[in-house]
Motif scaffolding. Structure first.
Motif, PDB file in Angstrom:
ATOM      1  N   GLU A   1      37.087   9.184   5.504  1.00  0.00           N
ATOM      2  CA  GLU A   1      38.322   9.961   5.502  1.00  0.00           C
ATOM      3  C   GLU A   1      38.991   9.941   6.868  1.00  0.00           C
ATOM      4  OE1 GLU A   1      39.717  14.625   4.906  1.00  0.00           O
ATOM      5  OE2 GLU A   1      37.808  13.932   4.068  1.00  0.00           O
ATOM      6  N   GLN A   2      38.192   9.987   7.928  1.00  0.00           N
ATOM      7  CA  GLN A   2      38.736  10.039   9.272  1.00  0.00           C
ATOM      8  C   GLN A   2      39.235   8.680   9.767  1.00  0.00           C
ATOM      9  OE1 GLN A   2      39.037  12.877  11.282  1.00  0.00           O
ATOM     10  NE2 GLN A   2      38.489  13.977   9.411  1.00  0.00           N
ATOM     11  N   LEU A   3      38.507   7.612   9.429  1.00  0.00           N
ATOM     12  CA  LEU A   3      38.770   6.326  10.052  1.00  0.00           C
ATOM     13  C   LEU A   3      39.543   5.342   9.197  1.00  0.00           C
ATOM     14  CD1 LEU A   3      35.337   5.680  11.809  1.00  0.00           C
ATOM     15  CD2 LEU A   3      37.361   6.829  12.716  1.00  0.00           C
ATOM     16  N   MET A   4      39.442   5.431   7.886  1.00  0.00           N
ATOM     17  CA  MET A   4      40.101   4.440   7.042  1.00  0.00           C
ATOM     18  C   MET A   4      41.607   4.367   7.276  1.00  0.00           C
ATOM     19  SD  MET A   4      39.501   1.973   5.080  1.00  0.00           S
ATOM     20  CE  MET A   4      37.869   2.153   4.381  1.00  0.00           C
ATOM     21  N   PRO A   5      42.309   5.490   7.515  1.00  0.00           N
ATOM     22  CA  PRO A   5      43.750   5.376   7.792  1.00  0.00           C
ATOM     23  C   PRO A   5      44.064   4.566   9.056  1.00  0.00           C
ATOM     24  CG  PRO A   5      43.187   7.629   7.192  1.00  0.00           C
ATOM     25  CD  PRO A   5      41.899   6.899   7.383  1.00  0.00           C
ATOM     26  N   MET A   6      43.084   4.366   9.911  1.00  0.00           N
ATOM     27  CA  MET A   6      43.304   3.629  11.149  1.00  0.00           C
ATOM     28  C   MET A   6      43.142   2.121  10.956  1.00  0.00           C
ATOM     29  SD  MET A   6      41.042   6.184  13.549  1.00  0.00           S
ATOM     30  CE  MET A   6      41.190   5.120  14.970  1.00  0.00           C
ATOM     31  N   VAL A   7      42.665   1.699   9.783  1.00  0.00           N
ATOM     32  CA  VAL A   7      42.371   0.282   9.545  1.00  0.00           C
ATOM     33  C   VAL A   7      43.596  -0.407   8.959  1.00  0.00           C
ATOM     34  CG1 VAL A   7      40.923  -1.352   8.303  1.00  0.00           C
ATOM     35  CG2 VAL A   7      39.940   0.787   9.170  1.00  0.00           C
ATOM     36  N   SER A   8      43.964  -1.524   9.529  1.00  0.00           N
ATOM     37  CA  SER A   8      45.043  -2.344   8.987  1.00  0.00           C
ATOM     38  C   SER A   8      44.659  -3.810   9.092  1.00  0.00           C
ATOM     39  CB  SER A   8      46.352  -2.086   9.737  1.00  0.00           C
ATOM     40  OG  SER A   8      46.230  -2.476  11.098  1.00  0.00           O
ATOM     41  N   VAL A   9      45.083  -4.592   8.105  1.00  0.00           N
ATOM     42  CA  VAL A   9      44.782  -6.022   8.065  1.00  0.00           C
ATOM     43  C   VAL A   9      46.093  -6.776   7.888  1.00  0.00           C
ATOM     44  CG1 VAL A   9      43.556  -7.858   6.853  1.00  0.00           C
ATOM     45  CG2 VAL A   9      42.500  -5.592   7.073  1.00  0.00           C
ATOM     46  N   SER A  10      46.340  -7.733   8.759  1.00  0.00           N
ATOM     47  CA  SER A  10      47.585  -8.487   8.704  1.00  0.00           C
ATOM     48  C   SER A  10      47.468  -9.657   7.728  1.00  0.00           C
ATOM     49  CB  SER A  10      47.960  -9.008  10.087  1.00  0.00           C
ATOM     50  OG  SER A  10      47.045 -10.012  10.496  1.00  0.00           O
ATOM     51  N   ARG A  11      48.613 -10.168   7.319  1.00  0.00           N
ATOM     52  CA  ARG A  11      48.631 -11.320   6.412  1.00  0.00           C
ATOM     53  C   ARG A  11      48.024 -12.542   7.094  1.00  0.00           C
ATOM     54  NH1 ARG A  11      51.475 -15.714   4.621  1.00  0.00           N
ATOM     55  NH2 ARG A  11      51.663 -15.943   2.348  1.00  0.00           N
ATOM     56  N   ASN A  12      48.254 -12.715   8.385  1.00  0.00           N
ATOM     57  CA  ASN A  12      47.677 -13.851   9.105  1.00  0.00           C
ATOM     58  C   ASN A  12      46.150 -13.798   9.108  1.00  0.00           C
ATOM     59  OD1 ASN A  12      50.073 -15.124   9.721  1.00  0.00           O
ATOM     60  ND2 ASN A  12      50.286 -14.131  11.727  1.00  0.00           N
ATOM     61  N   GLU A  13      45.596 -12.608   9.243  1.00  0.00           N
ATOM     62  CA  GLU A  13      44.128 -12.468   9.194  1.00  0.00           C
ATOM     63  C   GLU A  13      43.603 -12.865   7.827  1.00  0.00           C
ATOM     64  OE1 GLU A  13      42.800  -8.873  12.099  1.00  0.00           O
ATOM     65  OE2 GLU A  13      44.181  -8.295  10.490  1.00  0.00           O
TER      66      GLU A  13
END
Length: 430
Positions: free
Chosen positions: A221-233
């Motif tokens: 709950e605390q950390l998942m909102p901080m995760v982002s993955v780009s299309r290039n990745e």
């Protein structure tokens, strides 16, 4: 992964050391300073022997008395390389089976119990040296997780209202019952015996469940909102792992089997049977497969296979599973047929050297070489989870660096020794 730990240490006791200015040989004697007044003079073996002879002559000692020199130049013992212990404790360390984390405790049993099946697998497939290396790594990771779960659980629980705590208790109870039902056939007694063998009580196990469940949900709950993955990745991952998503065409093989030896008299074997007996078995097998073929005109293949097939897959409707190439002999010729069949196509009865068979191609799964757009959502989930796990570990490490702990290395050493010398604590339940 190194943790910054505030370690409780034990004061060391001072030791006195005897130092020599020089050796008693002719080369160094001229350069030796005079001995200190308060320090005894070290006598040579010749001087001691001369004194002893004088004492014997004077009657002061008996001839059988052995001299007691202050220092003897003992010959160095032959060096023998002893085998290294599986786990070498730190010098002066006192092994402890508890790890103090602030005001809480983690026990060796709590670390080992969740790893029992994995430890048994490692023991079975690795050399003793490889097993120890893998064990040490496994224990360190699990201990780090346990410390993190303990700290996060305490932090998360402090912010929960009473009704939320009841929800947590219900979740723990549900998981507790599922474990008993799925792994121990619903037997509480078997489960508790397994816990006792691993050095745990039922309450300790519930505590472990609660820590892991609460920590998992809180961190997500605390950390998942901080995760982002780009299309290039995602695209780079796809290019590097393209072969992982490509699959060959496969076909599901099903057979109705009437092997000749299944129609022999009881206790007879095909190799020892008379030719007349073999001929009768061949005739019975032919009649049997003909009846099965007639039944296929009116009934589903699976039902007919369950009734007529004499093979090991009869109870599964004659299904052998999906294959990407023909089977090994003696089923190579039969299984090869389905690669020319259409989906659902059934053969006529076929005679081989082993018996009579009817073959069916149940279904065809096409080869898969998906485009990027077909798998990008799946890859996004993989990369998101990987990033989350790294964030979670960093978060746990930060909490641990702020905690006061007893010696982690001593604790890991004790855990490793318990796992190595106490196989009962790492065997899976039968």
């Amino acid at each position: 992964m190194a943790w910054k730990l505030r370690i409780l240490t034990i004061g060391a006791v001072g030791a006195a050391f005897l130092q020599f200015a020089c050796r008693h040989d002719d080369r160094d004697r001229q350069n030796c300073p005079p001995p200190d007044a308060g320090r005894p003079v070290i006598k040579t073996q010749e001087e001691l022997a001369s004194e002893r002879a004088a004492q014997i002559d004077a009657g002061e000692v008996a001839p059988t008395t052995s001299p007691a020199p202050l220092l003897t130049e003992a010959k160095p013992a032959p060096t023998r390389r002893a085998p290294a212990p599986l786990i070498r404790p730190a010098p002066g360390a006192i092994e402890a089976e508890v790890l103090l984390v602030n005001d809480d405790v983690i026990t060796v049993a709590e670390v080992l119990y969740p790893l029992r099946e994995r430890i048994a697998e490692l023991r079975a497939v690795q050399t003793p040296e490889g097993f120890v290396d893998s064990l040490n790594s496994l224990l360190r990771i699990r201990t780090q997780q346990a410390v993190g779960a303990l700290l996060i659980h305490k932090k998360a629980l402090a912010g929960l209202a009473e009704h939320q705590k009841r929800i947590v208790e219900e979740g723990v109870e549900r998981r507790y019952r599922e474990t008993i039902d799925h792994e121990f056939g619903g037997s509480v007694a078997r489960f508790e015996r397994r816990l006792a063998d691993g050095g745990l009580t039922a309450q300790q196990y519930r505590t472990l469940l609660e820590r892991d469940l609460v920590a998992h949900e809180y961190v997500r709950e605390q950390l998942m909102p901080m995760v982002s993955v780009s299309r290039n990745e995602i695209l780079n991952y796809y290019r590097l792992n393209r072969a992982r998503y490509a699959t060959e065409e496969s076909r599901e093989l099903a057979m109705i089997e009437a092997p000749f030896d299944a129609f022999l008299p009881p206790d007879a074997s095909w190799d020892r049977a008379l030719e007349t007996v073999r001929a009768q078995a061949r005739l019975k097998a032919a009649r049997h497969i003909r009846s099965a073929a007639e039944a296929l005109a009116e009934r589903p293949f699976e039902d007919v296979a369950r009734e007529y097939s004499r093979g090991v897959h009869a109870t599964h409707g004659g299904v052998w599973g999906e294959i990407t190439r023909p089977l090994q002999p003696p089923y190579d010729g039969l299984s090869k047929l389905i690669f020319d069949f259409e989906e659902g196509q059934v053969s006529e009865p076929i005679e081989t050297q082993q018996g009579w068979y009817v073959v069916r191609c149940n279904k065809i799964t096409p080869a898969r070489n998906p485009a990027f757009t077909d798998v990008q959502d799946e890859i996004r989930e993989i990369l998101t989870e990987e990033k989350f796990q790294r964030l979670a570990m960093d978060y746990m490490n930060k909490l641990a660096s702020q905690a006061t702990m007893s010696s982690l290395e001593v604790f890991l050493n004790a855990a490793a020794r318990r796992a190595i010398h106490n196989e009962a604590g790492s065997r899976p339940e039968n």
